[in-house]
Design a protein around this motif. Sequence first.
Motif, PDB file in Angstrom:
ATOM      1  N   ILE A   1      -2.420  -5.281 -14.147  1.00 43.99           N
ATOM      2  CA  ILE A   1      -1.266  -4.728 -13.437  1.00 43.99           C
ATOM      3  C   ILE A   1      -1.415  -3.214 -13.192  1.00 43.99           C
ATOM      4  N   ALA A   2      -1.979  -2.501 -14.179  1.00 45.83           N
ATOM      5  CA  ALA A   2      -2.081  -1.042 -14.020  1.00 45.83           C
ATOM      6  C   ALA A   2      -3.077  -0.712 -12.909  1.00 45.83           C
ATOM      7  N   VAL A   3      -4.203  -1.435 -12.883  1.00 40.97           N
ATOM      8  CA  VAL A   3      -5.210  -1.182 -11.846  1.00 40.97           C
ATOM      9  C   VAL A   3      -4.611  -1.513 -10.474  1.00 40.97           C
ATOM     10  N   LYS A   4      -3.908  -2.609 -10.399  1.00 41.75           N
ATOM     11  CA  LYS A   4      -3.353  -3.016  -9.106  1.00 41.75           C
ATOM     12  C   LYS A   4      -2.283  -2.023  -8.636  1.00 41.75           C
ATOM     13  N   ARG A   5      -1.434  -1.615  -9.562  1.00 42.40           N
ATOM     14  CA  ARG A   5      -0.375  -0.662  -9.152  1.00 42.40           C
ATOM     15  C   ARG A   5      -0.976   0.656  -8.661  1.00 42.40           C
ATOM     16  N   ALA A   6      -2.047   1.080  -9.322  1.00 40.99           N
ATOM     17  CA  ALA A   6      -2.696   2.336  -8.904  1.00 40.99           C
ATOM     18  C   ALA A   6      -3.256   2.183  -7.479  1.00 40.99           C
ATOM     19  N   VAL A   7      -3.826   1.026  -7.199  1.00 40.47           N
ATOM     20  CA  VAL A   7      -4.356   0.781  -5.846  1.00 40.47           C
ATOM     21  C   VAL A   7      -3.220   0.860  -4.820  1.00 40.47           C
ATOM     22  N   PHE A   8      -2.094   0.211  -5.120  1.00 36.29           N
ATOM     23  CA  PHE A   8      -1.010   0.206  -4.125  1.00 36.29           C
ATOM     24  C   PHE A   8      -0.356   1.583  -3.978  1.00 36.29           C
ATOM     25  N   GLU A   9      -0.423   2.384  -5.028  1.00 34.20           N
ATOM     26  CA  GLU A   9       0.077   3.755  -4.893  1.00 34.20           C
ATOM     27  C   GLU A   9      -0.760   4.499  -3.834  1.00 34.20           C
ATOM     28  N   LYS A  10      -2.099   4.326  -3.940  1.00 36.45           N
ATOM     29  CA  LYS A  10      -2.978   4.984  -2.956  1.00 36.45           C
ATOM     30  C   LYS A  10      -2.713   4.433  -1.566  1.00 36.45           C
ATOM     31  N   LEU A  11      -2.562   3.112  -1.478  1.00 38.53           N
ATOM     32  CA  LEU A  11      -2.340   2.497  -0.156  1.00 38.53           C
ATOM     33  C   LEU A  11      -1.037   3.005   0.445  1.00 38.53           C
ATOM     34  N   SER A  12      -0.011   3.138  -0.406  1.00 40.16           N
ATOM     35  CA  SER A  12       1.279   3.642   0.082  1.00 40.16           C
ATOM     36  C   SER A  12       1.112   5.024   0.685  1.00 40.16           C
ATOM     37  N   ALA A  13       0.216   5.808   0.089  1.00 39.41           N
ATOM     38  CA  ALA A  13       0.038   7.185   0.550  1.00 39.41           C
ATOM     39  C   ALA A  13      -0.753   7.251   1.860  1.00 39.41           C
ATOM     40  N   VAL A  14      -1.756   6.352   2.033  1.00 39.24           N
ATOM     41  CA  VAL A  14      -2.624   6.526   3.208  1.00 39.24           C
ATOM     42  C   VAL A  14      -2.306   5.599   4.388  1.00 39.24           C
ATOM     43  N   CYS A  15      -1.758   4.402   4.119  1.00 36.33           N
ATOM     44  CA  CYS A  15      -1.643   3.412   5.208  1.00 36.33           C
ATOM     45  C   CYS A  15      -0.447   3.695   6.106  1.00 36.33           C
ATOM     46  N   ARG A  16      -0.524   3.208   7.343  1.00 30.64           N
ATOM     47  CA  ARG A  16       0.612   3.299   8.262  1.00 30.64           C
ATOM     48  C   ARG A  16       1.812   2.608   7.624  1.00 30.64           C
ATOM     49  N   PRO A  17       3.026   3.106   7.856  1.00 30.93           N
ATOM     50  CA  PRO A  17       4.179   2.501   7.179  1.00 30.93           C
ATOM     51  C   PRO A  17       4.417   1.047   7.588  1.00 30.93           C
ATOM     52  N   ASP A  18       3.882   0.639   8.750  1.00 30.15           N
ATOM     53  CA  ASP A  18       4.087  -0.758   9.169  1.00 30.15           C
ATOM     54  C   ASP A  18       2.876  -1.648   8.841  1.00 30.15           C
ATOM     55  N   ALA A  19       1.869  -1.078   8.154  1.00 32.96           N
ATOM     56  CA  ALA A  19       0.717  -1.911   7.772  1.00 32.96           C
ATOM     57  C   ALA A  19       1.179  -2.936   6.737  1.00 32.96           C
ATOM     58  N   VAL A  20       0.697  -4.156   6.844  1.00 33.64           N
ATOM     59  CA  VAL A  20       1.073  -5.187   5.872  1.00 33.64           C
ATOM     60  C   VAL A  20       0.152  -5.054   4.657  1.00 33.64           C
ATOM     61  N   LEU A  21       0.762  -5.008   3.475  1.00 30.76           N
ATOM     62  CA  LEU A  21      -0.013  -4.858   2.231  1.00 30.76           C
ATOM     63  C   LEU A  21       0.130  -6.132   1.406  1.00 30.76           C
ATOM     64  N   ALA A  22      -1.009  -6.663   0.935  1.00 29.09           N
ATOM     65  CA  ALA A  22      -0.953  -7.945   0.233  1.00 29.09           C
ATOM     66  C   ALA A  22      -1.769  -7.901  -1.041  1.00 29.09           C
TER      67      ALA A  22
END
Length: 687
Positions: free
Chosen positions: A379-400
């Motif tokens: 969970i910690a590794v995954k949450r860290a990844v999504f934190e980075k994705l939240s920062a760089v990806c377009r706000p309408d990009a779908v994250l899975a």
Amino acid sequence: MTLTIAREGSVAVVTIDNPPVNALSQALRQALVGAVVELDADAAVGAVVLICAGRTFIAGADVSEFDKPPQPPHLPDVVACIENAKKPWIAAIHGSALGGGLEVALGCAYRVAVPTASLGLPEVKLGIIPGAGGTVRLPRLIGPAAAVDLVTGGSPVGGKKAEGLGLIDAVIDGDLRAGALAFAGSLAGKPLPQPISSRAVPAVEPDFWESVEKAVAAKAKREVAPLRALASVRKASETGFSGAMAFERETFLELRSSEQAAALRHVFFAERAAPRPPELAGITPRDIRSAAVIGGGTMGAGIAAALRDAGLPVVLIERDAAAVERGLDNVRAIYEGSAKRGRMTQALADERMAGVDGSDDYGLIADTDLVIEAVFEDIAVKRAVFEKLSAVCRPDAVLATNTSYLDPNAISGGVSHPERFLGLHFFSPAHIMKLLEIVPTAVTAPEVLATGFALARQLGKIPVRAGICDGFIGNRILKVTRAQAERLLLSGATPSAVDAAMRTFGLPMGPFEAQDLGGLDIAAFQRKAARERGETPFAPVADRLCAIERFGQKSGGGWYDYQPGDRAPKPSEAVAAIIAEEAAGRSQRAWDEASIADAIVLPMVNEATRILEERVALRAADIDLVKIHGYGFPRWRGGPMHYAEARGLAEVAAVLDRLSAEGLAEPPCDGLRRAAEAGSFSVLAGR
Ligand code: 3HC
Ligand code: NAI
């Protein structure tokens, strides 16, 4: 349904328009007979082109009529009527000419098709055999060997291959209608060809039938239709036309009302309903034109290949440069394997690989439409990844996330615009397995969920919506399968007996062989997590095997022993001794194959019923698709829920009650008791 007749000089063009796939409904059969009569009587007509509107030629009999008694005119009579027409009929084929559709084309004097057309007799996939002369005319047209392939395998061939086989007379490049009219024009003044029904079947080698019988039986395993289809082709080669037609029709009608056919029809319609859940009707998915995968291990590499195979450019993100190289190597290995096995040309494999970019720089995916995370199950590794994705990806990009057991709500805790987040649970190997569990969180937006379903269509996968619980639909049921398998061991069965019984039931592999193949450590890790949550997973023997590092094939032993370089499982004395110790004091009984299968499959049904009651699955048929496409449950049994309904839910509940009295399973849950009273799971679904 409309059937229209237009005139182009002396050629009549009969156009069928019966959306969605021009299936041969009773009304269409009637209209075809009417058209033959009308055009036979019209002296101005020299030839007839039979063509279809919409996306396809006639795709077959109307499968939805198979639950009712056949209504006249029967298809064999319609085909005979076309074959006996005074004018030559020319089937002009685009899309699919399948089953009854191909049989109609075989009644025509000629067949022409576009190169992209597909022609075949897929009836065995529905548990039946062709019922309107397919097995009788085909060997007369293309010879018994090619006919056996088409009829018993059920896979269609393309236009060019069909021409090579002699199944069609010409490939039409360009406009089909114009090409077919030109073909019809070229017939002027020529005599009608000999009808296929009065041609002889080419002779075969003396041991031909015995050798194909063996091959077809080995492939079909317990599926009935392929061997019956073969018998029908053989009959057609050894008797006259009318005797063979009677034999074929009798077999067709018998199989049409068989349990296997009902199961396969159920799966056919479930698969077609799955991509379009009614609750998402009218919701427009987001456009997906580019994708990224985070993590290039087993799953990430397979997911990247699946996305590439659907034509999307892919960026693969890993932890560092060395991991990027390893990840790209994993994807490359998939394509090299595909090229080696002849599944694609080397050039295509190279092209697919060229569309995968590897990097450890998230900046590269700032403008990507879809990102799928497949990093460690932590969970910690995954949450860290999504934190980075939240920062760089377009706000309408779908994250899975591709998590197997973690809670997607928890993973998405820190995601910006969390409505664009969902679980997309692929199965290994991800570029091959058809199942995709789609897991919305509490806040996933409907159009993001719809995007998951649209993606599945793009990837050629079967999507099933799953609610959040430990293991979603499939792995939650798998836990019960494994626990039951261990219960059996403690009450007198052996791993080999359990595996053999489940193979006899129709699974490609038993539960113990499967664990040895996949590795026992993954489930052990997940049991550890469950115990930390206060749960009490039942795996006394597996726990002891893991404690002595018997993780399966990869460690040289698991439930079985393995010789170096040999994947064949050998019963293990060490495992037998552990089972005996764990079984001490428990009552032992004799197990036959049917009771072993009951003690595994019916508790699965019980758990699946809870899943339905909790609305983790929305439809019983969805659970069937999960087990068939993710876990090898035999398609011809229709999935566990269809199997249980076909067997009788009252009996299922009674067997579970008996097992439960012996301490060998949990009793039927409330939902199963209610469904048993009603005789169907439909009382639980759609609440
Ligand atoms: N009968 C009734 N409905 C059919 C059908 C059939 N033979 N084939 C397809 N449909 C329906 C589907 O259920 C679906 O309905 P929905 O829109 O309400 O969900 C719709 O047509 C579209 O089907 P697909 O989503 O599968 O459409 P695709 O474009 O992806 O594929 C196809 C088209 C390749 C024709 C595919 O539908 C297919 O393979 N159909 C089955 C063909 C078949 O098995 N034919 C043999 C039938 S048995 C027979 O002919 C017996 C004879 O020998 C007497
Ligand atoms: P794996 O161990 O083969 O691959 C994980 C990859 O993630 C490794 O290559 C690792 O280098 C990379 N990684 C780790 N942290 C990273 C980070 N911060 N940034 C980028 N990359 C990172 O694991 P596997 O089997 O591929 O599983 C991945 C996920 O898929 C897990 O959540 C697992 O539960 C799930 N899953 C696994 C299935 C299976 O059969 N193996 C089936 C379905 C889902």
